[in-house]
Scaffold this motif. Structure first.
Motif, PDB file in Angstrom:
ATOM      1  N   GLN A  44      24.349  31.170  38.677  1.00  0.00           N
ATOM      2  CA  GLN A  44      23.176  32.115  38.879  1.00  0.00           C
ATOM      3  C   GLN A  44      23.660  33.282  39.800  1.00  0.00           C
ATOM      4  O   GLN A  44      23.150  34.502  39.514  1.00  0.00           O
ATOM      5  N   LYS A  45      24.458  33.227  40.718  1.00  0.00           N
ATOM      6  CA  LYS A  45      24.993  34.488  41.451  1.00  0.00           C
ATOM      7  C   LYS A  45      25.728  35.383  40.698  1.00  0.00           C
ATOM      8  O   LYS A  45      25.290  36.557  40.780  1.00  0.00           O
ATOM      9  N   VAL A  46      26.440  35.035  39.349  1.00  0.00           N
ATOM     10  CA  VAL A  46      26.931  35.972  38.570  1.00  0.00           C
ATOM     11  C   VAL A  46      26.221  36.657  37.734  1.00  0.00           C
ATOM     12  O   VAL A  46      26.281  37.800  37.349  1.00  0.00           O
ATOM     13  N   VAL A  47      25.098  35.714  37.104  1.00  0.00           N
ATOM     14  CA  VAL A  47      23.998  36.239  36.270  1.00  0.00           C
ATOM     15  C   VAL A  47      23.303  37.395  37.162  1.00  0.00           C
ATOM     16  O   VAL A  47      22.895  38.463  36.520  1.00  0.00           O
ATOM     17  N   ASN A  48      22.947  37.071  38.467  1.00  0.00           N
ATOM     18  CA  ASN A  48      22.522  38.396  39.418  1.00  0.00           C
ATOM     19  C   ASN A  48      23.312  39.420  39.429  1.00  0.00           C
ATOM     20  O   ASN A  48      22.711  40.609  39.191  1.00  0.00           O
ATOM     21  N   LYS A  49      24.441  39.154  39.404  1.00  0.00           N
ATOM     22  CA  LYS A  49      25.589  40.356  39.619  1.00  0.00           C
ATOM     23  C   LYS A  49      25.427  41.151  38.146  1.00  0.00           C
ATOM     24  O   LYS A  49      25.461  42.515  37.895  1.00  0.00           O
ATOM     25  N   LEU A  50      25.299  40.374  37.093  1.00  0.00           N
ATOM     26  CA  LEU A  50      25.351  40.928  35.693  1.00  0.00           C
ATOM     27  C   LEU A  50      24.189  41.783  35.569  1.00  0.00           C
ATOM     28  O   LEU A  50      24.170  42.908  34.927  1.00  0.00           O
ATOM     29  N   ALA A  51      22.894  41.031  35.834  1.00  0.00           N
ATOM     30  CA  ALA A  51      21.607  41.984  35.697  1.00  0.00           C
ATOM     31  C   ALA A  51      21.818  43.343  36.560  1.00  0.00           C
ATOM     32  O   ALA A  51      21.310  44.285  36.101  1.00  0.00           O
ATOM     33  N   LYS A  52      22.487  43.412  37.629  1.00  0.00           N
ATOM     34  CA  LYS A  52      22.753  44.728  38.399  1.00  0.00           C
ATOM     35  C   LYS A  52      23.554  45.562  37.693  1.00  0.00           C
ATOM     36  O   LYS A  52      23.408  46.882  37.625  1.00  0.00           O
ATOM     37  N   CYS A  53      24.575  44.876  37.049  1.00  0.00           N
ATOM     38  CA  CYS A  53      25.413  45.950  36.241  1.00  0.00           C
ATOM     39  C   CYS A  53      24.919  46.302  35.048  1.00  0.00           C
ATOM     40  O   CYS A  53      24.957  47.738  34.548  1.00  0.00           O
ATOM     41  N   TYR A  54      23.945  45.598  34.231  1.00  0.00           N
ATOM     42  CA  TYR A  54      23.315  46.188  33.111  1.00  0.00           C
ATOM     43  C   TYR A  54      22.513  47.201  33.377  1.00  0.00           C
ATOM     44  O   TYR A  54      22.111  48.348  32.970  1.00  0.00           O
ATOM     45  N   ALA A  55      21.529  46.987  34.744  1.00  0.00           N
ATOM     46  CA  ALA A  55      20.574  47.987  35.249  1.00  0.00           C
ATOM     47  C   ALA A  55      21.316  49.104  35.498  1.00  0.00           C
ATOM     48  O   ALA A  55      20.847  50.611  35.167  1.00  0.00           O
ATOM     49  N   ALA A  56      22.457  49.193  35.883  1.00  0.00           N
ATOM     50  CA  ALA A  56      23.351  50.552  36.353  1.00  0.00           C
ATOM     51  C   ALA A  56      23.833  51.263  35.112  1.00  0.00           C
ATOM     52  O   ALA A  56      23.940  52.563  34.964  1.00  0.00           O
ATOM     53  N   GLN A  57      23.849  50.397  33.905  1.00  0.00           N
ATOM     54  CA  GLN A  57      24.110  50.975  32.634  1.00  0.00           C
ATOM     55  C   GLN A  57      22.684  51.557  32.044  1.00  0.00           C
ATOM     56  O   GLN A  57      22.976  51.825  30.820  1.00  0.00           O
ATOM     57  N   GLU A  58      21.615  51.404  32.458  1.00  0.00           N
ATOM     58  CA  GLU A  58      20.252  51.517  32.158  1.00  0.00           C
ATOM     59  C   GLU A  58      20.224  50.758  30.822  1.00  0.00           C
ATOM     60  O   GLU A  58      19.377  51.099  29.973  1.00  0.00           O
ATOM     61  N   ASN A  59      20.777  49.372  30.919  1.00  0.00           N
ATOM     62  CA  ASN A  59      20.469  48.483  29.820  1.00  0.00           C
ATOM     63  C   ASN A  59      19.529  47.424  30.299  1.00  0.00           C
ATOM     64  O   ASN A  59      19.855  46.191  30.714  1.00  0.00           O
ATOM     65  N   PHE A  60      18.155  47.834  30.456  1.00  0.00           N
ATOM     66  CA  PHE A  60      17.350  47.162  31.206  1.00  0.00           C
ATOM     67  C   PHE A  60      16.603  45.982  30.285  1.00  0.00           C
ATOM     68  O   PHE A  60      16.428  44.914  30.898  1.00  0.00           O
ATOM     69  N   ALA A  61      16.893  45.870  29.010  1.00  0.00           N
ATOM     70  CA  ALA A  61      16.520  44.770  28.277  1.00  0.00           C
ATOM     71  C   ALA A  61      17.654  43.577  28.570  1.00  0.00           C
ATOM     72  O   ALA A  61      17.014  42.509  28.848  1.00  0.00           O
ATOM     73  N   GLY A  62      18.889  44.031  28.746  1.00  0.00           N
ATOM     74  CA  GLY A  62      19.784  43.106  29.298  1.00  0.00           C
ATOM     75  C   GLY A  62      19.565  42.378  30.599  1.00  0.00           C
ATOM     76  O   GLY A  62      19.519  41.370  30.903  1.00  0.00           O
ATOM     77  N   SER A  63      18.970  43.330  31.366  1.00  0.00           N
ATOM     78  CA  SER A  63      18.848  43.161  32.868  1.00  0.00           C
ATOM     79  C   SER A  63      17.629  42.059  32.980  1.00  0.00           C
ATOM     80  O   SER A  63      17.687  41.127  33.585  1.00  0.00           O
ATOM     81  N   LYS A  64      16.759  42.461  32.175  1.00  0.00           N
ATOM     82  CA  LYS A  64      15.397  41.673  31.861  1.00  0.00           C
ATOM     83  C   LYS A  64      15.831  40.242  31.585  1.00  0.00           C
ATOM     84  O   LYS A  64      15.235  38.976  32.225  1.00  0.00           O
ATOM     85  N   GLU A  65      16.687  39.973  30.708  1.00  0.00           N
ATOM     86  CA  GLU A  65      17.109  38.695  29.994  1.00  0.00           C
ATOM     87  C   GLU A  65      17.761  37.829  31.258  1.00  0.00           C
ATOM     88  O   GLU A  65      17.579  36.623  31.351  1.00  0.00           O
TER      89      GLU A  65
END
Length: 219
Positions: A44-65
């Motif tokens: 889950q910690k890595v999923v949280n990091k991935l969410a921030k990575c998606y947001a940095a790319q403006e992939n908000f759909a990926g971050s939302k998932e």
């Protein structure tokens, strides 16, 4: 944590610092593939990091998932702190997706949750009301925005946390600037800038200088 997983996360974090988000994303996903246990805290910690990575790319759909998955496990594990954190992150992410009405509803849900479970977390409530105010302005409802900002300021002042107070003063500056109340915007920005400088947050202080220049240009 497995050595290979640890190395992948380290590489991803170096890539994030270098703004190489696509490379970071790949390494985080590789780490998740090796961890292969969505229920575990490490996963889950890595999923949280991935969410921030998606947001940095403006992939908000990926971050939302990612955030929805994290919220699911926070609720399942009855982790109220994490639930509050992910409710807030989802509201912000939904605003970034420009779904302002839905984000506003999510923000109200977060505020209700915080008032129920964390009524003494003044910084958390200040951030929640600040987000609600931001959404009110985006929905062209400045009166509601001011009500939410006043509540945010009340909680920020109660917190006695100067970083928190600086963020709310910046928000008040944005509010006054939106209404073309330039002198009041300038005063709010100056107060925010002073607080950030006092707390040695130079990055945030520099952002305030850019806002102050915008006020001068508008005047």
């Amino acid at each position: 944590m497995d050595k290979e997983v640890h190395q992948l996360i380290e590489i991803a974090e170096i890539a994030m610092q270098a703004n190489d988000f696509a490379h970071a994303e790949k390494k985080y996903i590789d780490a998740l593939y090796l961890l292969d246990d969505p229920k575990s805290e490490e996963y889950q910690k890595v999923v949280n990091k991935l969410a921030k990575c998606y947001a940095a790319q403006e992939n908000f759909a990926g971050s939302k998932e990612c955030l929805e998955e994290l919220l699911f496990y926070a609720k399942k594990n009855k982790n109220l702190d994490k639930e509050a954190e992910y409710l807030h992150a989802l509201a912000v992410n939904t605003r970034n997706m420009e779904e302002y009405d839905l984000a506003s509803l999510m923000c109200e849900e977060e505020i209700t949750f915080r008032l129920t479970h964390f009524p003494d977390d003044y910084c958390g409530l200040a951030r929640s009301y600040h987000e609600a105010a931001t959404l009110s302005l985006l929905q062209r409802n400045p009166m509601k925005g001011k009500v939410n900002l006043d509540k945010a300021k009340k909680y920020a002042d109660k917190s006695e946390d100067e970083e928190c107070q600086a963020g709310i003063m910046r928000g008040l500056g944005d509010y006054h600037f939106t209404l073309n109340e330039l002198e009041r915007a300038r005063d709010s920005y100056l107060e925010s800038h002073a607080l950030y400088m006092k707390n040695k947050n130079e990055e945030a202080a520099d952002e305030l200088l850019a806002r102050l220049k915008r006020v001068e240009d508008a005047g």
